[in-house]
Design a protein around this motif. Structure first.
Motif, PDB file in Angstrom:
ATOM      1  N   MET A 175      54.026  12.729   5.121  1.00  3.97           N
ATOM      2  CA  MET A 175      53.302  12.631   3.866  1.00  3.97           C
ATOM      3  C   MET A 175      53.613  13.825   2.958  1.00  3.97           C
ATOM      4  N   GLU A 176      53.619  15.017   3.565  1.00  4.23           N
ATOM      5  CA  GLU A 176      53.889  16.227   2.796  1.00  4.23           C
ATOM      6  C   GLU A 176      55.272  16.179   2.164  1.00  4.23           C
ATOM      7  N   ARG A 177      56.221  15.660   2.911  1.00  2.00           N
ATOM      8  CA  ARG A 177      57.591  15.568   2.401  1.00  2.00           C
ATOM      9  C   ARG A 177      57.671  14.592   1.229  1.00  2.00           C
ATOM     10  N   LEU A 178      56.918  13.495   1.304  1.00  2.00           N
ATOM     11  CA  LEU A 178      56.913  12.522   0.213  1.00  2.00           C
ATOM     12  C   LEU A 178      56.369  13.132  -1.071  1.00  2.00           C
ATOM     13  N   LEU A 179      55.400  14.012  -0.967  1.00  3.46           N
ATOM     14  CA  LEU A 179      54.845  14.672  -2.141  1.00  3.46           C
ATOM     15  C   LEU A 179      55.805  15.722  -2.700  1.00  3.46           C
ATOM     16  N   SER A 180      56.665  16.253  -1.855  1.00  4.41           N
ATOM     17  CA  SER A 180      57.613  17.283  -2.294  1.00  4.41           C
ATOM     18  C   SER A 180      58.707  16.712  -3.189  1.00  4.41           C
ATOM     19  N   TYR A 181      59.152  15.490  -2.921  1.00  4.59           N
ATOM     20  CA  TYR A 181      60.283  14.926  -3.652  1.00  4.59           C
ATOM     21  C   TYR A 181      60.047  14.803  -5.160  1.00  4.59           C
TER      22      TYR A 181
ATOM     23  N   VAL B 179      60.850  34.250  -1.954  1.00  5.15           N
ATOM     24  CA  VAL B 179      59.782  33.489  -1.311  1.00  5.15           C
ATOM     25  C   VAL B 179      59.547  34.097   0.072  1.00  5.15           C
ATOM     26  N   PRO B 180      58.281  34.346   0.440  1.00  5.97           N
ATOM     27  CA  PRO B 180      58.034  34.911   1.766  1.00  5.97           C
ATOM     28  C   PRO B 180      58.469  33.954   2.878  1.00  5.97           C
ATOM     29  N   GLU B 181      58.998  34.517   3.942  1.00  5.69           N
ATOM     30  CA  GLU B 181      59.417  33.710   5.089  1.00  5.69           C
ATOM     31  C   GLU B 181      58.220  33.030   5.752  1.00  5.69           C
ATOM     32  N   HIS B 182      57.155  33.783   5.941  1.00  3.94           N
ATOM     33  CA  HIS B 182      55.959  33.278   6.610  1.00  3.94           C
ATOM     34  C   HIS B 182      54.750  33.541   5.734  1.00  3.94           C
ATOM     35  N   ILE B 183      53.815  32.610   5.765  1.00  2.95           N
ATOM     36  CA  ILE B 183      52.576  32.797   5.017  1.00  2.95           C
ATOM     37  C   ILE B 183      51.396  32.559   5.943  1.00  2.95           C
ATOM     38  N   THR B 184      50.274  33.148   5.589  1.00  8.64           N
ATOM     39  CA  THR B 184      49.043  32.917   6.330  1.00  8.64           C
ATOM     40  C   THR B 184      48.373  31.687   5.747  1.00  8.64           C
ATOM     41  N   LYS B 185      47.924  30.795   6.597  1.00 11.12           N
ATOM     42  CA  LYS B 185      47.264  29.585   6.118  1.00 11.12           C
ATOM     43  C   LYS B 185      45.978  29.964   5.404  1.00 11.12           C
ATOM     44  N   ALA B 186      45.838  29.483   4.196  1.00 14.82           N
ATOM     45  CA  ALA B 186      44.648  29.773   3.389  1.00 14.82           C
ATOM     46  C   ALA B 186      43.599  28.685   3.630  1.00 14.82           C
TER      47      ALA B 186
ATOM     48  N   GLU C 223      62.402  26.528  -3.650  1.00 14.15           N
ATOM     49  CA  GLU C 223      62.450  27.100  -2.297  1.00 14.15           C
ATOM     50  C   GLU C 223      61.056  27.171  -1.680  1.00 14.15           C
ATOM     51  N   ALA C 224      60.052  27.552  -2.467  1.00 15.48           N
ATOM     52  CA  ALA C 224      58.682  27.642  -1.952  1.00 15.48           C
ATOM     53  C   ALA C 224      58.176  26.270  -1.515  1.00 15.48           C
ATOM     54  N   ILE C 225      58.474  25.239  -2.307  1.00 17.56           N
ATOM     55  CA  ILE C 225      58.031  23.881  -1.965  1.00 17.56           C
ATOM     56  C   ILE C 225      58.770  23.373  -0.739  1.00 17.56           C
ATOM     57  N   LYS C 226      60.068  23.620  -0.653  1.00 19.67           N
ATOM     58  CA  LYS C 226      60.835  23.174   0.519  1.00 19.67           C
ATOM     59  C   LYS C 226      60.387  23.891   1.787  1.00 19.67           C
ATOM     60  N   ARG C 227      60.146  25.189   1.686  1.00 24.96           N
ATOM     61  CA  ARG C 227      59.830  25.990   2.860  1.00 24.96           C
ATOM     62  C   ARG C 227      58.385  25.833   3.326  1.00 24.96           C
ATOM     63  N   HIS C 228      57.439  25.776   2.383  1.00 25.82           N
ATOM     64  CA  HIS C 228      56.030  25.818   2.758  1.00 25.82           C
ATOM     65  C   HIS C 228      55.242  24.563   2.399  1.00 25.82           C
ATOM     66  N   GLY C 229      55.867  23.598   1.723  1.00 28.37           N
ATOM     67  CA  GLY C 229      55.188  22.363   1.363  1.00 28.37           C
ATOM     68  C   GLY C 229      54.671  22.398  -0.066  1.00 28.37           C
ATOM     69  N   PRO C 230      54.236  21.226  -0.579  1.00 28.81           N
ATOM     70  CA  PRO C 230      53.851  21.154  -1.986  1.00 28.81           C
ATOM     71  C   PRO C 230      52.564  21.901  -2.331  1.00 28.81           C
TER      72      PRO C 230
END
Length: 99
Positions: A1-7, A75-82, A43-50
Protein backbone atom coordinates in the motif's frame (compact mmCIF):
# COMPACT_ATOMS: atom_id res chain seq x y z
CA UNK A 1 0.00 0.00 0.00
CA UNK A 2 2.80 2.39 0.94
CA UNK A 3 4.50 1.79 -2.38
CA UNK A 4 1.28 2.53 -4.28
CA UNK A 5 1.04 5.91 -2.56
CA UNK A 6 4.67 6.68 -3.42
CA UNK A 7 4.24 6.38 -7.20
CA UNK A 8 1.92 9.40 -7.71
CA UNK A 9 4.18 11.58 -5.53
CA UNK A 10 7.27 10.46 -7.41
CA UNK A 11 5.46 11.12 -10.70
CA UNK A 12 4.64 14.68 -9.64
CA UNK A 13 8.27 15.20 -8.62
CA UNK A 14 9.42 13.90 -12.00
CA UNK A 15 7.10 16.35 -13.78
CA UNK A 16 8.39 19.23 -11.67
CA UNK A 17 12.05 18.28 -12.07
CA UNK A 18 11.94 17.71 -15.83
CA UNK A 19 9.29 20.14 -17.06
CA UNK A 20 8.99 23.05 -14.61
CA UNK A 21 12.41 23.31 -12.97
CA UNK A 22 14.34 24.04 -16.22
CA UNK A 23 12.21 27.15 -16.78
CA UNK A 24 12.76 28.34 -13.21
CA UNK A 25 16.49 27.71 -13.57
CA UNK A 26 16.51 29.86 -16.72
CA UNK A 27 14.93 32.66 -14.65
CA UNK A 28 17.71 32.39 -12.07
CA UNK A 29 15.83 30.39 -9.42
CA UNK A 30 18.19 27.84 -7.88
CA UNK A 31 18.06 25.53 -4.90
CA UNK A 32 20.18 26.56 -1.91
CA UNK A 33 20.99 22.96 -0.97
CA UNK A 34 22.73 19.96 -2.44
CA UNK A 35 21.09 17.69 -3.48
CA UNK A 36 18.30 19.82 -4.93
CA UNK A 37 14.97 19.88 -3.12
CA UNK A 38 13.27 17.70 -5.75
CA UNK A 39 16.04 15.09 -5.60
CA UNK A 40 15.95 15.18 -1.78
CA UNK A 41 12.16 14.71 -1.84
CA UNK A 42 12.29 11.75 -4.22
CA UNK A 43 15.01 10.06 -2.17
CA UNK A 44 13.16 10.66 1.13
CA UNK A 45 9.94 9.17 -0.28
CA UNK A 46 11.75 6.16 -1.78
CA UNK A 47 13.79 5.49 1.35
CA UNK A 48 11.28 6.19 4.13
CA UNK A 49 7.84 6.08 2.46
CA UNK A 50 5.31 8.76 1.53
CA UNK A 51 4.25 9.82 5.06
CA UNK A 52 7.67 10.38 6.66
CA UNK A 53 9.18 11.41 3.31
CA UNK A 54 6.42 13.97 2.82
CA UNK A 55 7.12 15.56 6.20
CA UNK A 56 10.84 15.55 5.49
CA UNK A 57 10.11 17.26 2.16
CA UNK A 58 7.95 19.93 3.82
CA UNK A 59 10.69 20.68 6.35
CA UNK A 60 13.28 20.91 3.57
CA UNK A 61 11.15 23.24 1.45
CA UNK A 62 10.60 25.54 4.42
CA UNK A 63 14.37 25.67 5.04
CA UNK A 64 15.11 26.39 1.36
CA UNK A 65 14.21 30.06 1.21
CA UNK A 66 16.00 33.39 1.30
CA UNK A 67 17.52 33.67 4.77
CA UNK A 68 17.14 29.92 5.30
CA UNK A 69 19.75 27.20 5.41
CA UNK A 70 22.05 26.17 2.58
CA UNK A 71 24.76 23.63 1.82
CA UNK A 72 24.89 19.84 1.75
CA UNK A 73 21.77 18.30 3.28
CA UNK A 74 21.35 14.59 2.61
CA UNK A 75 18.36 12.43 3.49
CA UNK A 76 19.08 10.63 6.78
CA UNK A 77 19.84 6.93 6.46
CA UNK A 78 17.74 6.02 9.49
CA UNK A 79 14.90 7.83 11.19
CA UNK A 80 13.11 7.35 14.48
CA UNK A 81 9.47 6.42 14.07
CA UNK A 82 7.34 9.38 15.07
CA UNK A 83 4.01 8.97 16.88
CA UNK A 84 0.88 9.31 14.76
CA UNK A 85 -0.07 12.49 16.62
CA UNK A 86 3.35 14.12 15.95
CA UNK A 87 4.32 13.45 12.30
CA UNK A 88 6.31 16.71 12.13
CA UNK A 89 9.05 14.92 14.09
CA UNK A 90 10.11 13.24 10.84
CA UNK A 91 11.30 16.58 9.46
CA UNK A 92 14.52 18.40 10.25
CA UNK A 93 13.33 21.95 10.73
CA UNK A 94 16.72 23.59 11.36
CA UNK A 95 20.09 23.43 9.74
CA UNK A 96 22.16 20.29 10.14
CA UNK A 97 24.72 22.44 11.96
CA UNK A 98 22.16 23.69 14.52
CA UNK A 99 21.54 20.24 15.98
Amino acid sequence: MERLLSYPLLGLLWIYKNLISPFLFALGVRCRHYPSCSTYSAEAIKRHGPWPGGWMTLARLLRCRPGGTSGVDNVPEHITKAPLWAPWRYGRWRSVNDE
